[in-house]
Design a protein around this motif. Sequence first.
Motif, mmCIF file in Angstrom:
data_model
loop_
_atom_site.group_PDB
_atom_site.id
_atom_site.type_symbol
_atom_site.label_atom_id
_atom_site.label_comp_id
_atom_site.label_asym_id
_atom_site.label_seq_id
_atom_site.Cartn_x
_atom_site.Cartn_y
_atom_site.Cartn_z
ATOM 1 N N ARG A 645 0.815 -1.213 0.000
ATOM 2 C CA ARG A 645 0.000 0.000 0.000
ATOM 3 C C ARG A 645 0.859 1.278 0.000
ATOM 4 N N SER A 646 2.161 1.137 0.211
ATOM 5 C CA SER A 646 3.019 2.315 0.334
ATOM 6 C C SER A 646 3.463 2.895 -1.005
ATOM 7 N N THR A 647 3.152 2.205 -2.106
ATOM 8 C CA THR A 647 3.552 2.749 -3.409
ATOM 9 C C THR A 647 2.316 2.958 -4.278
ATOM 10 N N ARG A 648 2.518 3.694 -5.354
ATOM 11 C CA ARG A 648 1.393 4.026 -6.239
ATOM 12 C C ARG A 648 0.786 2.791 -6.904
ATOM 13 N N ASN A 649 1.634 1.836 -7.280
ATOM 14 C CA ASN A 649 1.126 0.697 -8.056
ATOM 15 C C ASN A 649 1.083 -0.599 -7.262
ATOM 16 N N GLY A 650 1.223 -0.514 -5.941
ATOM 17 C CA GLY A 650 1.096 -1.724 -5.119
ATOM 18 C C GLY A 650 2.233 -2.711 -5.314
ATOM 19 N N VAL A 651 3.347 -2.224 -5.795
ATOM 20 C CA VAL A 651 4.535 -3.075 -5.955
ATOM 21 C C VAL A 651 5.651 -2.411 -5.156
ATOM 22 N N THR A 652 6.442 -3.211 -4.442
ATOM 23 C CA THR A 652 7.504 -2.603 -3.640
ATOM 24 C C THR A 652 8.878 -3.058 -4.144
ATOM 25 N N GLY A 653 9.913 -2.556 -3.484
ATOM 26 C CA GLY A 653 11.281 -2.773 -3.959
ATOM 27 C C GLY A 653 11.661 -4.238 -4.098
ATOM 28 N N THR A 654 11.051 -5.130 -3.318
ATOM 29 C CA THR A 654 11.437 -6.540 -3.413
ATOM 30 C C THR A 654 11.078 -7.126 -4.783
ATOM 31 N N ALA A 655 10.172 -6.469 -5.518
ATOM 32 C CA ALA A 655 9.848 -6.947 -6.871
ATOM 33 C C ALA A 655 11.049 -6.791 -7.800
ATOM 34 N N LEU A 656 11.956 -5.894 -7.454
ATOM 35 C CA LEU A 656 13.107 -5.617 -8.324
ATOM 36 C C LEU A 656 14.343 -6.392 -7.890
ATOM 37 N N VAL A 657 14.207 -7.170 -6.813
ATOM 38 C CA VAL A 657 15.345 -7.912 -6.249
ATOM 39 C C VAL A 657 15.387 -9.316 -6.847
ATOM 40 N N PRO A 658 16.557 -9.729 -7.377
ATOM 41 C CA PRO A 658 16.639 -11.092 -7.912
ATOM 42 C C PRO A 658 16.617 -12.100 -6.767
ATOM 43 N N ASP A 659 16.198 -13.322 -7.061
ATOM 44 C CA ASP A 659 16.219 -14.327 -5.984
ATOM 45 C C ASP A 659 17.517 -15.143 -6.022
ATOM 46 N N THR A 660 18.575 -14.519 -6.511
ATOM 47 C CA THR A 660 19.907 -15.138 -6.449
ATOM 48 C C THR A 660 20.351 -15.193 -4.988
ATOM 49 N N LEU A 661 21.386 -15.990 -4.718
ATOM 50 C CA LEU A 661 21.809 -16.209 -3.330
ATOM 51 C C LEU A 661 23.231 -15.707 -3.097
ATOM 52 N N THR A 662 23.515 -15.396 -1.854
ATOM 53 C CA THR A 662 24.857 -14.939 -1.503
ATOM 54 C C THR A 662 25.880 -16.067 -1.699
ATOM 55 N N ASP A 663 27.115 -15.683 -1.819
ATOM 56 C CA ASP A 663 28.211 -16.639 -2.078
ATOM 57 C C ASP A 663 28.340 -17.701 -0.987
ATOM 58 N N ILE A 664 28.003 -17.337 0.241
ATOM 59 C CA ILE A 664 28.097 -18.254 1.382
ATOM 60 C C ILE A 664 26.751 -18.221 2.112
ATOM 61 N N ALA A 665 26.224 -19.371 2.462
ATOM 62 C CA ALA A 665 25.060 -19.517 3.352
ATOM 63 C C ALA A 665 23.703 -19.212 2.727
ATOM 64 N N GLY A 666 23.641 -18.980 1.426
ATOM 65 C CA GLY A 666 22.339 -18.881 0.760
ATOM 66 C C GLY A 666 21.484 -17.714 1.196
ATOM 67 N N GLY A 667 22.091 -16.583 1.496
ATOM 68 C CA GLY A 667 21.330 -15.417 1.940
ATOM 69 C C GLY A 667 20.699 -14.666 0.778
ATOM 70 N N ALA A 668 19.859 -13.684 1.122
ATOM 71 C CA ALA A 668 19.176 -12.880 0.107
ATOM 72 C C ALA A 668 20.105 -11.791 -0.424
ATOM 73 N N CYS A 669 19.967 -11.482 -1.717
ATOM 74 C CA CYS A 669 20.811 -10.461 -2.362
ATOM 75 C C CYS A 669 19.995 -9.194 -2.618
ATOM 76 N N PHE A 670 19.407 -8.651 -1.572
ATOM 77 C CA PHE A 670 18.557 -7.468 -1.744
ATOM 78 C C PHE A 670 19.292 -6.338 -2.470
ATOM 79 N N ASN A 671 20.555 -6.123 -2.118
ATOM 80 C CA ASN A 671 21.265 -4.970 -2.674
ATOM 81 C C ASN A 671 21.885 -5.242 -4.034
ATOM 82 N N ASP A 672 21.552 -6.393 -4.630
ATOM 83 C CA ASP A 672 21.974 -6.654 -6.012
ATOM 84 C C ASP A 672 20.902 -6.242 -7.017
ATOM 85 N N ALA A 673 19.841 -5.633 -6.543
ATOM 86 C CA ALA A 673 18.844 -5.110 -7.490
ATOM 87 C C ALA A 673 19.499 -3.978 -8.282
ATOM 88 N N ARG A 674 19.459 -4.093 -9.598
ATOM 89 C CA ARG A 674 19.980 -3.026 -10.457
ATOM 90 C C ARG A 674 18.813 -2.518 -11.292
#
Length: 683
Positions: A645-674
């Motif tokens: 609800r916080s954006t105009r089109n009901g889509v938030t930043g996580t829509a732009l984040v790939p579901d790739t994983l970090t090099d170690i431990a399978g973490g989320a790559c939120f800051n790899d969104a380009r």
Amino acid sequence: MGTPASPRARNTPLGGPASVVDTACPLDCPDSCSLAVTVHHGKVVTIDGSQKNPTTDGFICAKVRKFGDRVYGPDRLLYPGVRKGRKGEGRFERVPWDAALELIVDRMQRAKAESGGESILPYSYGGSNGLMTQDNFDATLWRRFGTSRLARTLCAAPTGAANMALYGKMPSVVYEDYPEAQLIILWGVNPSTSGIHLVPFVRDAQKRGAKLIVIDPRSTQMARAADVHLPIRPGTDVAVALAIHNYLFASGLADEEFLGAHTRHADRLRERAAEWSIAKAAEVAGIDAAALECVATLYGQSSPALIRCGWGLERNRNGGNAAMAVLSLPAVGGKFGVRGGGYSMSNSASWNIDRRWIGAPEPATRVVNMNHLGRVLLEERTPPVRVLFVYNCNPAATVPDQNRVIAGLKREDLFTVVFDQVMTDTALHADVVLPATTFLEGYDFARAYGPLSLDLGRPVIDAVGESRSNADVFGELCSRLDLLDHDEPTGELDLLVRMLNALPEPIGENLRNGERPAPPFGSRPIQFVDVFPNTADRKVDLFPEAFEKGAPLGLYRYQPDPATDRYPLALISPASDQTISSTLGELLRGEVKLLMHPQDAARRGLADNDLVRIFNDQGEVHCAVNVLPTIRPGTVSLPKGLWRRSTRNGVTGTALVPDTLTDIAGGACFNDARVEVASLPVA
Ligand code: SF4
């Protein structure tokens, strides 16, 4: 069990006596504050900090001061409900608890009979609760029923793995010892918004002459107060840290004596770090080489020197190696052995709580990485997920690749249960919603992971509506599914007693008596004096072979920036002062704005407050732009934990984040969104 502390009575302007009840905050924040909650006619009036926990020191964040707005707000779930409209519409018919639980039991049994227990996916994270609301009867239920298992990797997986591999999660330097430091590095962390009780201790250190270095792409309040600010490009922390290592080794500032006595494989780290000159790292990170050299020199020459390692540096493809490179700096620099020297990471493991009360071994069922929720719901076939049970989290808002997560949640053949306090973006897609109590309505253990504190939170008010605790609901489901031995406890109070009895003494006894227990090794342990690595030989392993084999390019390696000509901007999503991850996101008022540097805005013909589309091949977000020089050029920022609800089109930043994983431990790559950002034509 002792009697909980008596409420204090006082008169209020509302008329009649009010009670002030002591409890503790178990939310996902490092500080675990002690709280004084004023209650009037059975309702929460105010929530404030108390003096019971000295680190809290009587003040708390604005987020929890307004927690009453969640408890009584229009989004609160009050009754169980069964879906009436289409998935996502949020139309539910009120049903009795009994009917809701029977429906869930029936669907779980059918899924297991037809497709196996792995077709049921429990999905949770520790976002809104403490020790009692996760990995208790819920774990018993999933383990004994043989469901899929969940790898909880959304946050803290890479830093946790690095801290474990290097030091066996040795207890960290506590806030109270920061004023002893001569140099403090805040790396990928912003205590002004998360873990706010660290701030006064850092300020105190500065008053006493300590230098402050902040490493963050944004010019935060702390960065502006720092002696040196390195506004590095997201994902380059590993290069920066390795260049500091290389500088320490090359300039004779590495502590060879400490390395020889207390570490293993220092030569292999030295070899990898040698690839990173100050100039090369500065170029990759987009920072001034002289400033980086200044940081390396200051760190090498200062003692006590302290690194506060945050979670910002792990949220990218290089996150595990970044955490390894940053957390190994105190070993190479020889910064341990003095008060105020060493590192701070999560202190969550410091109480030696092993959850022995779960009472069921883990089955060998498949493990689902929680960052892959969208693709698992849409693509997994062996077996497909038929029942999804979501609690303590809001994946529609928080998990990478939002559009695929939503598409998965809309599957008509998926039976989704959401057990939560409020009608989240995920709950809107549920087949059954179950109302959960908040921490003000039940018992919970608040274990800090910044300071060393452990408190028992007590109910302040009765459960609102028909909400029930996690222990009561999961215990009841265990019972209905015949998963309990005849004398096994099932309710919240049973679980409380069981946990208190299972805690190492005198911790359980202290909590029973309403006292705050002291940590086993003292409240202000000095690393390598009072506490040592929890590794087999008490040494620091600077080159764990498993990481060398498991990381895509090996240990202490840098994977290049994923930016392209079409999507050159790095989108980050740091914690804000409004929400705790996505908890309280329902209370955000007004439209969120994208933070962008004036140079980037000028290049795109954008002015402050313009409406923009932020987009890449995965999706697009519509909101206004805030043009300010408080972020480095080439990086843009949206707050973490936004609801749709916080954006105009009901889509938030996580829509732009790939579901790739970090090099170690399978973490989320939120800051790899380009992404790219462009003006949004006004309809
Ligand atoms: S969220 Fe953090 S700062 Fe706020 S009350 Fe809870 S523990 Fe304290």
